[in-house]
Design a protein around this motif. Structure first.
Motif, mmCIF file in Angstrom:
data_model
loop_
_atom_site.group_PDB
_atom_site.id
_atom_site.type_symbol
_atom_site.label_atom_id
_atom_site.label_comp_id
_atom_site.label_asym_id
_atom_site.label_seq_id
_atom_site.Cartn_x
_atom_site.Cartn_y
_atom_site.Cartn_z
ATOM 1 N N GLY A 77 0.816 -1.207 0.000
ATOM 2 C CA GLY A 77 0.000 0.000 0.000
ATOM 3 C C GLY A 77 0.853 1.262 0.000
ATOM 4 O O GLY A 77 0.573 2.216 -0.729
ATOM 5 N N LEU A 78 1.915 1.257 0.805
ATOM 6 C CA LEU A 78 2.808 2.413 0.842
ATOM 7 C C LEU A 78 3.517 2.598 -0.494
ATOM 8 O O LEU A 78 3.697 3.727 -0.958
ATOM 9 C CB LEU A 78 3.823 2.275 1.979
ATOM 10 C CG LEU A 78 3.254 2.523 3.371
ATOM 11 C CD1 LEU A 78 4.205 2.004 4.446
ATOM 12 C CD2 LEU A 78 2.948 3.999 3.576
ATOM 13 N N GLN A 79 3.909 1.497 -1.120
ATOM 14 C CA GLN A 79 4.548 1.586 -2.436
ATOM 15 C C GLN A 79 3.579 2.153 -3.462
ATOM 16 O O GLN A 79 3.945 3.006 -4.272
ATOM 17 C CB GLN A 79 5.067 0.216 -2.874
ATOM 18 C CG GLN A 79 5.824 0.267 -4.182
ATOM 19 C CD GLN A 79 6.999 1.224 -4.140
ATOM 20 O OE1 GLN A 79 7.767 1.255 -3.199
ATOM 21 N NE2 GLN A 79 7.147 2.030 -5.167
ATOM 22 N N ALA A 80 2.322 1.699 -3.429
ATOM 23 C CA ALA A 80 1.310 2.225 -4.353
ATOM 24 C C ALA A 80 1.072 3.713 -4.096
ATOM 25 O O ALA A 80 0.965 4.507 -5.043
ATOM 26 C CB ALA A 80 0.007 1.438 -4.211
ATOM 27 N N LEU A 81 0.997 4.102 -2.838
ATOM 28 C CA LEU A 81 0.823 5.500 -2.473
ATOM 29 C C LEU A 81 1.973 6.334 -3.013
ATOM 30 O O LEU A 81 1.767 7.390 -3.619
ATOM 31 C CB LEU A 81 0.743 5.643 -0.947
ATOM 32 C CG LEU A 81 0.711 7.067 -0.406
ATOM 33 C CD1 LEU A 81 -0.628 7.718 -0.694
ATOM 34 C CD2 LEU A 81 0.999 7.071 1.090
ATOM 35 N N THR A 82 3.181 5.852 -2.828
ATOM 36 C CA THR A 82 4.373 6.573 -3.257
ATOM 37 C C THR A 82 4.422 6.724 -4.768
ATOM 38 O O THR A 82 4.768 7.787 -5.279
ATOM 39 C CB THR A 82 5.634 5.858 -2.740
ATOM 40 O OG1 THR A 82 5.568 5.799 -1.312
ATOM 41 C CG2 THR A 82 6.908 6.586 -3.146
ATOM 42 N N SER A 83 4.052 5.689 -5.479
ATOM 43 C CA SER A 83 4.164 5.747 -6.938
ATOM 44 C C SER A 83 2.949 6.359 -7.625
ATOM 45 O O SER A 83 3.089 6.900 -8.716
ATOM 46 C CB SER A 83 4.444 4.358 -7.498
ATOM 47 O OG SER A 83 3.389 3.478 -7.207
ATOM 48 N N GLY A 84 1.772 6.316 -6.998
ATOM 49 C CA GLY A 84 0.595 6.791 -7.702
ATOM 50 C C GLY A 84 -0.393 7.608 -6.902
ATOM 51 O O GLY A 84 -1.488 7.897 -7.383
ATOM 52 N N GLY A 85 -0.054 7.928 -5.667
ATOM 53 C CA GLY A 85 -0.975 8.690 -4.830
ATOM 54 C C GLY A 85 -1.987 7.787 -4.157
ATOM 55 O O GLY A 85 -2.057 6.585 -4.427
ATOM 56 N N VAL A 86 -2.789 8.369 -3.290
ATOM 57 C CA VAL A 86 -3.734 7.588 -2.494
ATOM 58 C C VAL A 86 -4.752 6.878 -3.390
ATOM 59 O O VAL A 86 -5.232 5.798 -3.048
ATOM 60 C CB VAL A 86 -4.402 8.458 -1.411
ATOM 61 C CG1 VAL A 86 -5.375 9.457 -2.021
ATOM 62 C CG2 VAL A 86 -5.090 7.594 -0.374
ATOM 63 N N GLU A 87 -5.045 7.443 -4.545
ATOM 64 C CA GLU A 87 -5.995 6.814 -5.465
ATOM 65 C C GLU A 87 -5.479 5.467 -5.971
ATOM 66 O O GLU A 87 -6.266 4.611 -6.375
ATOM 67 C CB GLU A 87 -6.284 7.735 -6.657
ATOM 68 C CG GLU A 87 -6.898 9.064 -6.283
ATOM 69 C CD GLU A 87 -5.882 10.093 -5.771
ATOM 70 O OE1 GLU A 87 -4.651 9.926 -5.973
ATOM 71 O OE2 GLU A 87 -6.317 11.057 -5.117
ATOM 72 N N ALA A 88 -4.163 5.288 -5.974
ATOM 73 C CA ALA A 88 -3.563 4.044 -6.464
ATOM 74 C C ALA A 88 -3.629 2.913 -5.436
ATOM 75 O O ALA A 88 -3.315 1.763 -5.760
ATOM 76 C CB ALA A 88 -2.102 4.286 -6.866
ATOM 77 N N VAL A 89 -4.015 3.226 -4.209
ATOM 78 C CA VAL A 89 -4.110 2.203 -3.166
ATOM 79 C C VAL A 89 -5.469 1.530 -3.306
ATOM 80 O O VAL A 89 -6.471 1.981 -2.745
ATOM 81 C CB VAL A 89 -3.915 2.799 -1.753
ATOM 82 C CG1 VAL A 89 -3.982 1.702 -0.698
ATOM 83 C CG2 VAL A 89 -2.593 3.561 -1.670
ATOM 84 N N ARG A 90 -5.487 0.460 -4.072
ATOM 85 C CA ARG A 90 -6.704 -0.299 -4.372
ATOM 86 C C ARG A 90 -6.490 -1.750 -3.993
ATOM 87 O O ARG A 90 -5.468 -2.344 -4.341
ATOM 88 C CB ARG A 90 -7.062 -0.200 -5.854
ATOM 89 C CG ARG A 90 -7.391 1.187 -6.307
ATOM 90 C CD ARG A 90 -8.814 1.500 -5.923
ATOM 91 N NE ARG A 90 -9.133 2.891 -6.156
ATOM 92 C CZ ARG A 90 -9.769 3.650 -5.283
ATOM 93 N NH1 ARG A 90 -10.156 3.162 -4.139
ATOM 94 N NH2 ARG A 90 -10.038 4.891 -5.552
ATOM 95 N N ILE A 91 -7.438 -2.319 -3.307
ATOM 96 C CA ILE A 91 -7.326 -3.690 -2.806
ATOM 97 C C ILE A 91 -7.049 -4.670 -3.943
ATOM 98 O O ILE A 91 -6.155 -5.516 -3.841
ATOM 99 C CB ILE A 91 -8.586 -4.090 -2.017
ATOM 100 C CG1 ILE A 91 -8.748 -3.176 -0.811
ATOM 101 C CG2 ILE A 91 -8.532 -5.557 -1.599
ATOM 102 C CD1 ILE A 91 -10.115 -3.230 -0.156
ATOM 103 N N GLU A 92 -7.801 -4.561 -5.049
ATOM 104 C CA GLU A 92 -7.633 -5.500 -6.161
ATOM 105 C C GLU A 92 -6.224 -5.438 -6.735
ATOM 106 O O GLU A 92 -5.619 -6.466 -7.036
ATOM 107 C CB GLU A 92 -8.625 -5.195 -7.300
ATOM 108 C CG GLU A 92 -10.056 -5.001 -6.903
ATOM 109 C CD GLU A 92 -10.368 -3.603 -6.345
ATOM 110 O OE1 GLU A 92 -9.866 -2.574 -6.820
ATOM 111 O OE2 GLU A 92 -11.146 -3.569 -5.377
ATOM 112 N N VAL A 93 -5.716 -4.206 -6.901
ATOM 113 C CA VAL A 93 -4.380 -4.007 -7.469
ATOM 114 C C VAL A 93 -3.312 -4.559 -6.520
ATOM 115 O O VAL A 93 -2.368 -5.229 -6.955
ATOM 116 C CB VAL A 93 -4.139 -2.511 -7.777
ATOM 117 C CG1 VAL A 93 -2.718 -2.266 -8.244
ATOM 118 C CG2 VAL A 93 -5.152 -2.013 -8.805
#
Length: 185
Positions: free
Chosen positions: A15-31
């Motif tokens: 989740g932190l990696q997704a946040l860092t690379s794409g913002g909070v919108e990128a933190v998606r359970i499926e992804v």
């Protein structure tokens, strides 16, 4: 036979990696599940919902970017200048830390839209400044000097990652060493 579950920490790190690379919108359970190579069901073993994951991500970032850094700076003791040098080295290396300055940037961006995240960021920044004040205050007697050094130190730590400069034949590491020497005088 017991089913192996993806550890809670793996979800938080992803989740932190997704946040860092794409913002909070990128933190998606499926992804995140796809990235971890598991089903969504494993997520719900650890978290009630996405908001619970986001809260735990903030907890992990706060602990990692503040408590862990301070503990590393304090670990071997020494006078304030020694601990500040260690703090600068830990902050610059990111060694052994779950998050880095780019996670900080992502949280700062997120905080512009979420008051609760802004409050958390303020608490973290104030804790960091309090630690810097404590250290600089051990060898600077003027409160104005302490505040100026702390603010400059913090601004350099954040801002140096945003700049792409030529330093008149000096490397960025050499310039950081010059700045640190000035701050520690």
């Amino acid at each position: 036979m017991a089913v192996a579950r993806t550890p809670r920490g793996s979800w938080i790190a992803a989740g932190l990696q997704a946040l860092t690379s794409g913002g909070v919108e990128a933190v998606r359970i499926e992804v995140l599940a796809k990235e971890l190579g598991v089903t969504r069901g494993g997520f719900y073993w650890h978290f009630a919902d996405r908001q619970a994951l986001l809260e735990e991500m903030l907890d992990a970032w706060e602990g990692d970017a503040t408590t862990a850094v301070i503990e590393k700076a304090e670990a071997a003791g020494g006078d304030a200048r020694t601990r500040l040098r260690r703090l600068f080295a830990v902050a610059a290396s990111g060694e052994g830390l779950l998050t880095d300055i780019f996670t900080d940037f992502a949280i700062r961006d997120w905080s512009r839209r979420e008051p609760a995240v802004a409050e958390r960021l303020r608490r973290v920044d104030n804790r960091r400044m309090a630690y810097l004040r404590e250290l600089f205050g051990e060898f600077c007697t003027d409160p104005d000097d302490v505040e100026a050094r702390c603010t400059l130190c913090f601004m350099v730590w954040i801002g140096n990652r945003l700049l792409d400069l030529d330093h008149g034949g000096r490397s960025p590491a050499e310039v950081m060493e010059l700045i640190q020497r000035r701050l520690l005088q």
